[in-house]
Scaffold this motif. Sequence first.
Motif, PDB file in Angstrom:
ATOM      1  N   ASP A 540      43.367  50.101  38.931  1.00 12.05           N
ATOM      2  CA  ASP A 540      42.247  49.864  38.010  1.00 12.05           C
ATOM      3  C   ASP A 540      41.677  48.458  38.198  1.00 12.05           C
ATOM      4  O   ASP A 540      40.456  48.254  38.183  1.00 12.05           O
ATOM      5  N   LEU A 541      42.553  47.483  38.366  1.00 10.70           N
ATOM      6  CA  LEU A 541      42.072  46.108  38.558  1.00 10.70           C
ATOM      7  C   LEU A 541      41.300  46.006  39.873  1.00 10.70           C
ATOM      8  O   LEU A 541      40.255  45.349  39.945  1.00 10.70           O
ATOM      9  N   ALA A 542      41.807  46.674  40.894  1.00  8.84           N
ATOM     10  CA  ALA A 542      41.105  46.657  42.187  1.00  8.84           C
ATOM     11  C   ALA A 542      39.727  47.316  42.031  1.00  8.84           C
ATOM     12  O   ALA A 542      38.721  46.825  42.563  1.00  8.84           O
ATOM     13  N   PHE A 543      39.689  48.410  41.268  1.00  5.33           N
ATOM     14  CA  PHE A 543      38.412  49.083  41.017  1.00  5.33           C
ATOM     15  C   PHE A 543      37.430  48.102  40.370  1.00  5.33           C
ATOM     16  O   PHE A 543      36.284  47.944  40.811  1.00  5.33           O
ATOM     17  N   LEU A 544      37.866  47.444  39.298  1.00  8.43           N
ATOM     18  CA  LEU A 544      36.969  46.520  38.588  1.00  8.43           C
ATOM     19  C   LEU A 544      36.566  45.354  39.484  1.00  8.43           C
ATOM     20  O   LEU A 544      35.424  44.890  39.440  1.00  8.43           O
ATOM     21  N   SER A 545      37.482  44.875  40.302  1.00  7.48           N
ATOM     22  CA  SER A 545      37.151  43.740  41.172  1.00  7.48           C
ATOM     23  C   SER A 545      36.098  44.142  42.200  1.00  7.48           C
ATOM     24  O   SER A 545      35.438  43.290  42.792  1.00  7.48           O
ATOM     25  N   ALA A 546      35.954  45.441  42.404  1.00  7.13           N
ATOM     26  CA  ALA A 546      34.931  45.901  43.359  1.00  7.13           C
ATOM     27  C   ALA A 546      33.655  46.387  42.672  1.00  7.13           C
ATOM     28  O   ALA A 546      32.582  46.363  43.269  1.00  7.13           O
ATOM     29  N   HIS A 547      33.766  46.856  41.406  1.00  7.23           N
ATOM     30  CA  HIS A 547      32.611  47.539  40.818  1.00  7.23           C
ATOM     31  C   HIS A 547      32.093  46.975  39.516  1.00  7.23           C
ATOM     32  O   HIS A 547      30.992  47.336  39.098  1.00  7.23           O
ATOM     33  N   ASP A 548      32.848  46.141  38.835  1.00  4.76           N
ATOM     34  CA  ASP A 548      32.367  45.703  37.514  1.00  4.76           C
ATOM     35  C   ASP A 548      31.040  44.973  37.674  1.00  4.76           C
ATOM     36  O   ASP A 548      30.877  44.136  38.583  1.00  4.76           O
ATOM     37  N   ASP A 549      30.090  45.281  36.781  1.00  2.00           N
ATOM     38  CA  ASP A 549      28.776  44.618  36.892  1.00  2.00           C
ATOM     39  C   ASP A 549      28.724  43.327  36.077  1.00  2.00           C
ATOM     40  O   ASP A 549      27.712  42.623  36.097  1.00  2.00           O
ATOM     41  N   ASP A 550      29.785  43.001  35.367  1.00  6.82           N
ATOM     42  CA  ASP A 550      29.846  41.688  34.721  1.00  6.82           C
ATOM     43  C   ASP A 550      30.609  40.761  35.674  1.00  6.82           C
ATOM     44  O   ASP A 550      31.781  41.009  35.970  1.00  6.82           O
ATOM     45  N   PRO A 551      29.950  39.719  36.183  1.00 10.95           N
ATOM     46  CA  PRO A 551      30.615  38.916  37.220  1.00 10.95           C
ATOM     47  C   PRO A 551      31.908  38.275  36.741  1.00 10.95           C
ATOM     48  O   PRO A 551      32.880  38.176  37.495  1.00 10.95           O
ATOM     49  N   PHE A 552      31.931  37.862  35.467  1.00 10.95           N
ATOM     50  CA  PHE A 552      33.178  37.258  35.006  1.00 10.95           C
ATOM     51  C   PHE A 552      34.297  38.292  34.988  1.00 10.95           C
ATOM     52  O   PHE A 552      35.414  38.040  35.452  1.00 10.95           O
ATOM     53  N   ALA A 553      33.993  39.482  34.470  1.00 11.15           N
ATOM     54  CA  ALA A 553      35.018  40.532  34.392  1.00 11.15           C
ATOM     55  C   ALA A 553      35.490  40.928  35.792  1.00 11.15           C
ATOM     56  O   ALA A 553      36.672  41.228  36.006  1.00 11.15           O
ATOM     57  N   ARG A 554      34.589  40.883  36.715  1.00 14.10           N
ATOM     58  CA  ARG A 554      34.933  41.210  38.098  1.00 14.10           C
ATOM     59  C   ARG A 554      35.901  40.175  38.684  1.00 14.10           C
ATOM     60  O   ARG A 554      36.911  40.514  39.304  1.00 14.10           O
ATOM     61  N   TYR A 555      35.552  38.920  38.453  1.00 16.95           N
ATOM     62  CA  TYR A 555      36.435  37.819  38.869  1.00 16.95           C
ATOM     63  C   TYR A 555      37.797  37.952  38.186  1.00 16.95           C
ATOM     64  O   TYR A 555      38.856  37.821  38.794  1.00 16.95           O
ATOM     65  N   GLU A 556      37.740  38.240  36.889  1.00 18.91           N
ATOM     66  CA  GLU A 556      38.945  38.309  36.081  1.00 18.91           C
ATOM     67  C   GLU A 556      39.884  39.420  36.563  1.00 18.91           C
ATOM     68  O   GLU A 556      41.103  39.250  36.581  1.00 18.91           O
ATOM     69  N   ALA A 557      39.299  40.541  36.948  1.00 14.71           N
ATOM     70  CA  ALA A 557      40.131  41.657  37.419  1.00 14.71           C
ATOM     71  C   ALA A 557      40.906  41.235  38.671  1.00 14.71           C
ATOM     72  O   ALA A 557      42.101  41.511  38.813  1.00 14.71           O
ATOM     73  N   MET A 558      40.228  40.541  39.557  1.00 13.87           N
ATOM     74  CA  MET A 558      40.899  40.067  40.774  1.00 13.87           C
ATOM     75  C   MET A 558      41.991  39.045  40.415  1.00 13.87           C
ATOM     76  O   MET A 558      43.099  39.088  40.959  1.00 13.87           O
ATOM     77  N   GLN A 559      41.675  38.143  39.498  1.00 14.88           N
ATOM     78  CA  GLN A 559      42.679  37.151  39.092  1.00 14.88           C
ATOM     79  C   GLN A 559      43.908  37.839  38.504  1.00 14.88           C
ATOM     80  O   GLN A 559      45.040  37.457  38.780  1.00 14.88           O
ATOM     81  N   GLN A 560      43.662  38.862  37.678  1.00 16.17           N
ATOM     82  CA  GLN A 560      44.771  39.556  37.036  1.00 16.17           C
ATOM     83  C   GLN A 560      45.635  40.273  38.068  1.00 16.17           C
ATOM     84  O   GLN A 560      46.859  40.252  38.002  1.00 16.17           O
ATOM     85  N   LEU A 561      44.945  40.872  39.031  1.00 13.81           N
ATOM     86  CA  LEU A 561      45.673  41.544  40.115  1.00 13.81           C
ATOM     87  C   LEU A 561      46.543  40.543  40.876  1.00 13.81           C
ATOM     88  O   LEU A 561      47.716  40.785  41.183  1.00 13.81           O
ATOM     89  N   MET A 562      45.978  39.396  41.185  1.00 20.80           N
ATOM     90  CA  MET A 562      46.726  38.352  41.890  1.00 20.80           C
ATOM     91  C   MET A 562      47.882  37.848  41.033  1.00 20.80           C
ATOM     92  O   MET A 562      49.012  37.667  41.521  1.00 20.80           O
ATOM     93  N   LEU A 563      47.590  37.629  39.736  1.00 22.27           N
ATOM     94  CA  LEU A 563      48.635  37.112  38.838  1.00 22.27           C
ATOM     95  C   LEU A 563      49.788  38.092  38.726  1.00 22.27           C
ATOM     96  O   LEU A 563      50.959  37.694  38.810  1.00 22.27           O
ATOM     97  N   ASP A 564      49.453  39.371  38.516  1.00 29.05           N
ATOM     98  CA  ASP A 564      50.522  40.371  38.386  1.00 29.05           C
ATOM     99  C   ASP A 564      51.415  40.343  39.630  1.00 29.05           C
ATOM    100  O   ASP A 564      52.641  40.370  39.535  1.00 29.05           O
ATOM    101  N   THR A 565      50.773  40.261  40.797  1.00 32.71           N
ATOM    102  CA  THR A 565      51.507  40.233  42.059  1.00 32.71           C
ATOM    103  C   THR A 565      52.395  38.992  42.152  1.00 32.71           C
ATOM    104  O   THR A 565      53.567  39.063  42.540  1.00 32.71           O
TER     105      THR A 565
END
Length: 854
Positions: A540-565
């Motif tokens: 889901d985070l990868a999906f949002l990092s690729a498709h979210d139309d809110d740039p902050f939310a898109r950035y945030e999804a990638m950050q969360q994915l990285m953080l979880d990892t």
Amino acid sequence: PHVTRREDYTPPDWQVPEIALDFSLDAAATLVRATLHVVRDSAHDRPLVLDGGGQTPLSVKVDGVAVNDWRIENDALVVPLSGTDHVVETEVEIAPDRNTQLMGLYASGGNLCTQCEAEGFRRITFFPDRPDVLSIYKVRMTADKKRYPVLLANGDPVAQGDAPDGRHWAEWHDPYPKPCYLFALVAGDLVANTTTFTTRSGREVSLGIWVRAADLPKTAHALAALQTSMTWDEQVYGREYDLDVFNIVAVDDFNFGAMENKGLNIFNSRYILADADTATDYDFDAIAAVVAHEYFHNWSGNRVTCRDWFQLSLKEGFTVFRDQGFSADQGSAAVKRIEDVRGLRAAQFPEDAGPLAHPIRPDEYQEISNFYTATIYNKGAEVIRMIATILGPERFRAGSDLYFDRFDGTAATCEDFVASMEEASGEDLSQFRLWYSQAGTPRLTATLRQDAGGSRATLTLSQRVPVTPGQPVKQPMVLPIKLKLFGADTATTLAPERLVLLDGPSEQLVFDGVTERPILSINRGFSAPVVVETDRSADDLAFLSAHDDDPFARYEAMQQLMLDTLVQAAATGQADHKAVIAAVAHTLDDAALDPAFVAEAVLLPSDNFIGDQMALVDPEAIFRAREALRRDLGKALDVRWRAAYASTQADAFVYSPAAKGLRRLKTVALGYIAASGACDAAALAFKQFEAADNMTDRQGALGVLVAGDSAERVAALDIFYNRYSDNALVLDKWFQTQALSPRDDTLEQVQTLSRHRDFTLANPNRARALISAFAVNQRAFNAASGEGYRFVADQLIALDKLNPQTAAKLLPPLGRWRRFAEERATRMRAELERIVATPGLSKDMFEQASKSLG
Ligand code: B3K
Ligand code: ZN
């Protein structure tokens, strides 16, 4: 220690409608004559009490007659007065060149200047040093004409002339009543870059940026930023400048960024001086933001000031919000928001979770200088942003108009601001006011479930405000949360963006028409300054990092994915990098994205931020996990990094949002190429270092080299040092870059640098360049030996003797001991105890260190 409490506020006993100041300036001995018109404020029989800073008056006169029934009590001058209206004159002598605290009147680089906020004016003359005493100032300065050819003060110049013995004089008059913390004067050998600005009602204002002659070519950017700010405040807030003159002076020795003195801003030279060769894009941006910030204070701070220092966020939070809006309008609003949130998380979240946590309107302090914090400034700005989000732009503007009109010329409170917003909008902000009184970062939990078989989804939101010092019980706050649902299969919108005001402990929202698996996009735009916990999967985070139309939310999804990892890897030693690598690859491949956004999105969270997510910080494990992910990203995406690197090569330097974005991505790509271990990395970095026509590329390459181990590293450090050895601001970068290095030997390098002939604690910029930078280097500072803690404590104890305010600002990293396991915690505490036990410790340091021991 003496504690000042908000609830103890009482109005002043005496007002001072006018003051005339006469300075006979000299670096070693300045004579200050003050003539105060004092008026008893109500029916009381208390004497006049004028705050002082350790001086003894040479003379005291009442209504023209010398008196001797005065006394000094706790540094204050107490003068018994019989009537309701008197003229009180005092004379003191002060020594600017021995003022190492840089508060009051002091010497910097051969010039004389002042800093009064918060309580420095009392070190210049006896006065009721509190922001709710507003006076009209007349200032006369006399000084040696050769040494101090330029004499500046607040307001407008009224007269000048020559005096005997090679001296000259000037008089300035400020028609706007102001609190004494906004007083300023400058005497020096300075030149100005000048222009004029015509306000929308036709007032012609002379603008001047004053610097030493050699720095004149570096003032164009700041002057342009000033003009842009003046126009922006007219257009966005309807606020116009109100004097005929607006001067800014740059000084090298300054305790913080800059100061908004009425009509005479005084700046740390790092927030004025810039050209392509010496300033990075980050510096250019920061200069524009600080110039704007101080200019905006002319309304939010000066025309409407604070009743007492507990209201500090009234001017600081609001003015940061205003400067953030200004910067967002100058370039990419999305990238600006990402940067601001990153800053908030780096500085304010840890403060809010630690022993120094306080509400944006504190209830008590020992030393007010310790409360110029990320909480007052940056969380304060987030609170104003939430009001703006709840009200919407029109009603917010109506609220700010009402606030400025109603409180113009007065000393106001946070409550006055909120009440204006309420009155102009009709919105009830009673529960919202908890943001002013409760400390701690709220935690928001969001769980989204698709109902079995049906076409509905239920979102459960719940909040919890953590316990903070002195606040064991918390109430639920109003959290404005922007959210939206996407469909996992079609990548379309299932539920459009909506603003939810969560005001209870928990709430359920039901969404109909959910025919495919929904993916939650939440806290879009970072609409509330909270920590969000969700159970969203890596997919889901990868999906949002690729498709979210809110740039902050898109950035945030990638950050969360990285953080979880990374958190998983640091905690268990087991790492699976595949999802992050795929998401980063996707982002690099998306040609529609702004390179500036890409550069932010592909950066890993810092060591510190990873540590903030863990129950206990393990600096070595975090470092290893992060380095491993960097290496894998570097290796797996080598072709893409090299393509990005090649595509970001530019012709000559331009300072524009697009060119900045390319330079940012260029150095980020270079960093990953180096992280991969590629054998040409050092050569590539050195080439960038040598070929650079700007400091962004040069310092970027230097940072990459300094992190590694190569002949090029040594060469670049030498070249950089020699090229800039006479430029203090660039030498700060040389110190800072080494202190931030992830190398194994950074602690020893920093210890050696502290004995370098160019290192000095007397200059706050230099002290911060080495010590603050080192303290944010999580691995080096937290060396298991405790040597990092000892080094910082030694430096702070030495610095406290010179400059308590700047020393106390550097203490909080030592207060993070609760975040570490026993061995490190014990060593940190030992250093805090050593600091507290130091004879002659300032009250600034005592408050920070004793609270940190907790
Ligand atoms: N108001 C000043 C900060 C003063 C700090 C005093 N310790 C600069 C600013 O916030 O604009
Ligand atoms: Zn400010």
